[in-house]
Design an enzyme around this catalytic site. Structure first.
Site, PDB file in Angstrom:
ATOM      1  N   GLU A 420       1.347  -1.166  -0.086  1.00 40.31           N
ATOM      2  CA  GLU A 420       0.227   0.466   0.355  1.00 40.31           C
ATOM      3  C   GLU A 420       0.893   1.198  -0.144  1.00 40.31           C
ATOM      4  OE1 GLU A 420      -2.702   0.569   3.591  1.00 40.31           O
ATOM      5  OE2 GLU A 420      -3.409   2.501   2.756  1.00 40.31           O
ATOM      6  N   ASP A 493      -0.892  -1.191   5.891  1.00 38.72           N
ATOM      7  CA  ASP A 493      -0.598  -0.834   6.954  1.00 38.72           C
ATOM      8  C   ASP A 493      -2.590  -0.961   7.933  1.00 38.72           C
ATOM      9  OD1 ASP A 493       0.924   1.613   6.440  1.00 38.72           O
ATOM     10  OD2 ASP A 493      -0.653   2.688   5.785  1.00 38.72           O
ATOM     11  N   ASP A 495      -4.746  -0.026   9.577  1.00 31.43           N
ATOM     12  CA  ASP A 495      -5.210   1.208   9.867  1.00 31.43           C
ATOM     13  C   ASP A 495      -6.731   0.700   9.537  1.00 31.43           C
ATOM     14  OD1 ASP A 495      -4.867   1.629   7.929  1.00 31.43           O
ATOM     15  OD2 ASP A 495      -3.824   3.475   8.153  1.00 31.43           O
ATOM     16  N   ASP A 497      -7.879   2.916   6.368  1.00 27.82           N
ATOM     17  CA  ASP A 497      -7.304   2.445   5.029  1.00 27.82           C
ATOM     18  C   ASP A 497      -7.254   1.317   5.088  1.00 27.82           C
ATOM     19  OD1 ASP A 497      -8.478   4.746   3.986  1.00 27.82           O
ATOM     20  OD2 ASP A 497      -6.774   6.034   4.250  1.00 27.82           O
TER      21      ASP A 497
END
Ligand code: 28F
Length: 629
Positions: A420, A493, A495, A497
């Site tokens: 990503e 990641d 998180d 997103d």
């Protein structure tokens, strides 16, 4: 044990010893799948009693001690003495290999059971097993250890009228690699069974975690397709048929939705035929022919003739056939082989579906318009693909420019990291071992393939890049043997997103490259959440629990704690050490426990409807976070 063995005792011992010596021959494997298979073997016997019309309720309970109980309210297994063997019939059922009604078509017309091995195999592979039978105002109880009878049959009087059979067993840890039952695996299969046998009520309960679910569907397959399409928008009321010919029964429900995904489940005698077979082939060819014939006759189809893929876009269907002599073929013995079933399904379904189209002309028109649109876009996609094929054929190097490939050409050792973001991609490129690790950075979010038709998906840059980097082909043509990497690692990641991008990628692999998931090629990287330093010593930790544990251990000492917000915060060396180095990293392999549930999960997570998604996320917060479908 009795002092003297009779001939039949010896046969019994030999049979069950064989099961313990080669358990995989009887239950498939001795891992998670085989373990849960034990429960389904016992459940199948209760289901047979339900199919025979004598049982309405089935209870499946994971007990506190890790054992499982299965109980039904049928007639109770007979306890009268077997004339030749001189032991109660129930003892025969639990000690004689292949005893029971399954191979005696006089007792039960149609029977399930993946391998048809039944209660004696479960008994042989259990540390202990207890069967309790309620009949004639009495409770009869028999106990076994590793398949051998312990003591004589107990008989108690009860005041109760109720009848039934209850089996409780604990799998033998000497046989199985794992012995912990998973609620979800039992629940998903039991739900499926409840859809397949309308009217029966199945209650599944986990005493360890106080979870309980109840399945009871009067609507059968019709309700099944509605359930599968919960997160999708149907364009008509479901079509339903049930027909029988020469002792073979066929049941089909289907509906079209506004989406583009094809979802067809097929069953034979309640067994999920994951690999399809003759019933599925017959259904598909009749569907295509019926829609083409109807369309041409009514003038709805002029220029276009509809292909199989066209008429299955946005289709959700369940097919269930019941037959006397099922033959199962294929790698996992889940492909129906009986040749005559193909023609039978083709003719019966064609006739009923044609009648449905004729009686519902507005629905028919909608379906044909939808399939025509699919045909047009498929034609456009084919032209576009031809163009790119020609281009890649002319250019010597057709790999995408963004890909930093590895130098090895051996797929079995090669790894592809899909990363990503450009900056994390940069770190990964510097940190990797370029001998066998390739890096493909993604710019942003990839297209949601759940909501797009194939031609649109194929025009998306990020998707094109992934497809050409892996090189295995798509959909029906996807071949793991052609994949350039045997480890394809999604690195995002930790998180919201990152989790969304991971889900988009998993949806992409599930819908367009499922064979790679089946082959075990898809992985999820587990970057650490924390870096803790004390003097020169450094720890990388993957969860809050791990951090807490470590801090407790170090208690008073002076430490610095860094929380990683994203992969980009790690320098190349750190990224290598924590997430990419095969010696130290943690990878999670993506597996599909249950294809139908995975299918629904993706449609919920990535589809249009907000309400099913909100409810799902609320109920499964944890599952979404680590989405290990
Ligand atoms: C918890 C698991 O196994 N239920 C079963 C029956 C009922 C009959 C039966 C079973 C007879 C001698 C083969 C009763 N009355 N639940 C179960 N319920 N098996 S298994 O018969 C088996 C045959 O050996 C039953 C009259 N006929 C059949």
């Amino acid at each position: 044990m009795s002092e003297k063995y009779t001939a039949s005792d010896i046969k019994v011992l030999k049979g069950l010893e064989g099961v313990r010596r080669r358990p995989a021959m009887y239950i498939g494997d001795i891992g998670k799948r085989g373990l849960h298979h034990l429960v389904f073997e016992i459940v199948d016997n209760a289901i047979d009693e339900a199919l025979a019309g004598y049982c309405k309720n089935i209870f499946v309970t994971i007990n506190d001690d890790g054992s499982v109980s299965v109980e039904d309210d049928g007639r109770g297994i007979p306890v009268d003495i077997h004339p030749e063997l001189g032991i109660p019939a129930v003892e025969v059922v639990f000690t004689q290999l292949h005893a029971g009604g399954k191979f005696d078509s006089k007792v039960y017309q149609i029977s399930g059971g993946l391998h048809g091995v039944g209660a004696s195999v479960v008994n042989a592979l259990s540390e202990w097993l207890v069967v309790e039978i309620r009949r004639d105002g009495k409770v009869y109880r028999l106990r076994f250890k590793k398949g051998e009878k312990v003591g004589e049959m107990e008989v108690e009087d009860t005041e109760e009228e109720r009848t039934g059979t209850k089996v409780t067993f604990k799998p033998d840890p000497d046989v199985f690699k794992v012995t912990r039952f998973e609620f979800e695996i039992l629940r998903d299969r039991l739900r499926e069974l409840a859809f397949l046998i309308p009217g029966v009520r199945i209650v599944v309960e986990d005493r360890r975690s106080n979870r309980r679910e109840e399945f009871h569907y009067e609507g059968g397959l019709k309700e099944f397709v509605r359930y599968l399409d919960e997160a999708r928008e149907p364009i008509h009321d479901p079509f339903y048929m049930k027909a029988a010919k020469n002792g073979t029964e066929i049941e089909i429900a289907l509906e079209y939705n506004t989406g583009f995904v094809e979802t067809i489940l097929s069953f034979a005698n309640t067994i999920n035929t994951h690999e399809g077979g003759t019933h599925l082939t017959g259904f598909k060819s009749a569907l295509t022919k019926a829609l083409n014939d109807y369309g041409k006759r009514t003038g709805l189809l002029k220029k276009y003739s509809l292909g199989g893929d066209d008429v299955r876009e946005g289709l959700t269907a369940v097919i269930h056939v019941k037959l006397k002599d099922p033959q199962f073929e294929g790698q996992t013995k889940t492909k129906l082989g009986n040749g005559y079933v193909e023609g039978l399904v083709r003719s019966l379904f064609y006739e009923r579906f044609m009648r449905f189209l004729e009686e519902n002309p507005r629905v028919a028109q909608k379906i044909i318009e939808k399939a025509t649109l699919a045909a047009k876009s498929r034609e456009a996609a084919r032209k576009a693909r031809e163009l790119t094929r020609r281009k890649s054929f002319l250019e010597s190097d057709s790999l995408p420019g963004k890909l930093a490939d590895c130098s090895s050409r051996d797929p079995s050792v090669s790894e592809l990291f899909i990363v990503e973001g450009e900056s994390a991609g940069g770190s990964a490129k510097q940190g990797r071992n370029r001998e066998f690790q390739a890096i493909l950075p993604l710019k942003g979010k990839i297209l949601n393939v759940e909501k797009a038709r194939l031609d649109k998906a194929l025009s998306n840059e990020e998707i094109k890049t992934i497809i050409s980097a892996i090189g295995s082909g798509l959909k029906e043509e996807c071949d793991p043997a052609k994949a350039r990497y045997h480890k394809i690692i999604i690195m995002t990641d930790a998180d919201v997103d990152g989790s969304h991008i991971r889900t988009l990628l998993l949806t992409f692999f599930y819908r367009l490259m499922k064979p790679l998931i089946d082959a075990g090629f898809i992985y999820i990287a587990q970057p650490p959440l924390y870096r803790v330093q004390k003097g020169k010593k450094v720890w990388y930790l993957h969860s809050d629990e791990e951090l807490e544990e470590l801090l407790e251990e170090l208690g008073e000492e002076k430490v610095t704690i860094q929380r990683y917000k994203g992969l980009g915060e790690m320098n190349p060396e750190q990224l290598w050490e924590t997430t990419m180095d095969p010696e130290r990293r943690v990878l999670k392999r993506v597996t599909l426990e249950d294809a139908a549930e995975a299918d629904k999960l993706f449609s919920i997570l990535m589809g249009d409807k907000v309400e099913p998604r909100r409810r799902f996320i609320q109920e499964n917060a944890k599952k979404v976070v680590n989405l290990d479908v």
